[in-house]
Design a protein around this motif. Structure first.
Motif, PDB file in Angstrom:
ATOM      1  N   GLY A 197       0.341 -11.079  -2.101  1.00 40.72           N
ATOM      2  CA  GLY A 197       0.414 -12.125  -1.087  1.00 40.72           C
ATOM      3  C   GLY A 197       0.666 -11.564   0.306  1.00 40.72           C
ATOM      4  O   GLY A 197       1.088 -10.420   0.463  1.00 40.72           O
ATOM      5  N   PRO A 198       0.435 -12.372   1.327  1.00 38.57           N
ATOM      6  CA  PRO A 198       0.571 -11.900   2.708  1.00 38.57           C
ATOM      7  C   PRO A 198       1.974 -11.418   3.058  1.00 38.57           C
ATOM      8  O   PRO A 198       2.129 -10.524   3.887  1.00 38.57           O
ATOM      9  CB  PRO A 198       0.174 -13.108   3.559  1.00 38.57           C
ATOM     10  N   GLU A 199       2.997 -11.968   2.412  1.00 41.84           N
ATOM     11  CA  GLU A 199       4.370 -11.554   2.731  1.00 41.84           C
ATOM     12  C   GLU A 199       4.677 -10.139   2.262  1.00 41.84           C
ATOM     13  O   GLU A 199       5.593  -9.498   2.770  1.00 41.84           O
ATOM     14  CB  GLU A 199       5.389 -12.539   2.145  1.00 41.84           C
ATOM     15  N   LEU A 200       3.903  -9.614   1.304  1.00 39.89           N
ATOM     16  CA  LEU A 200       4.126  -8.249   0.801  1.00 39.89           C
ATOM     17  C   LEU A 200       2.982  -7.293   1.119  1.00 39.89           C
ATOM     18  O   LEU A 200       3.092  -6.091   0.870  1.00 39.89           O
ATOM     19  CB  LEU A 200       4.314  -8.274  -0.732  1.00 39.89           C
ATOM     20  N   GLU A 219       1.713  -5.875   3.725  1.00 32.63           N
ATOM     21  CA  GLU A 219       1.909  -4.719   4.604  1.00 32.63           C
ATOM     22  C   GLU A 219       2.561  -3.568   3.841  1.00 32.63           C
ATOM     23  O   GLU A 219       2.207  -2.416   4.011  1.00 32.63           O
ATOM     24  CB  GLU A 219       2.754  -5.109   5.813  1.00 32.63           C
ATOM     25  N   ARG A 220       3.510  -3.901   2.997  1.00 36.23           N
ATOM     26  CA  ARG A 220       4.215  -2.876   2.221  1.00 36.23           C
ATOM     27  C   ARG A 220       3.410  -2.431   0.994  1.00 36.23           C
ATOM     28  O   ARG A 220       3.436  -1.264   0.618  1.00 36.23           O
ATOM     29  CB  ARG A 220       5.566  -3.421   1.790  1.00 36.23           C
TER      30      ARG A 220
END
Length: 92
Positions: free
Chosen positions: A24-27, A29-30
């Motif tokens: 998902g977008p909240e993770l 980047e990591r």
């Protein structure tokens, strides 16, 4: 379980797995993909075992991504089963 892993001389493969749902977008980047997410899942266990005294030369963190499911990803229950970490013990 940790004392048994400390005492034996087997190689320990820690294999991280995910479901097939994209990160998902909240993770993202990591963990850009499920490969990275599954790898981190394995690495957390490797670090835990090392901190508990398991010889790090016997440990390997492996990412299997979403490619080795144990259940269908068609349901929440199946996806939950696929988000897991497996331990594989091998002779040295």
């Amino acid at each position: 379980m940790v004392p048994a892993l400390q005492q034996n001389q087997m190689e320990i493969d820690v294999i991280g797995n995910t479901d097939s749902v994209p990160v998902g977008p909240e993770l993202a980047e990591r963990y850009p993909t499920n490969w990275e997410l599954a790898g981190e899942r394995a690495d957390v266990i490797v670090r835990y075992l090392q901190n508990k005294g398991v010889d790090p030369s016997r440990l390997r963190g492996i990412s299997a991504g979403q490619y080795h499911p144990v259940a269908t990803d068609d349901s929440a229950a199946g996806r939950k089963q696929n988000r897991r970490t497996d331990l594989l013990l091998r002779p040295r």
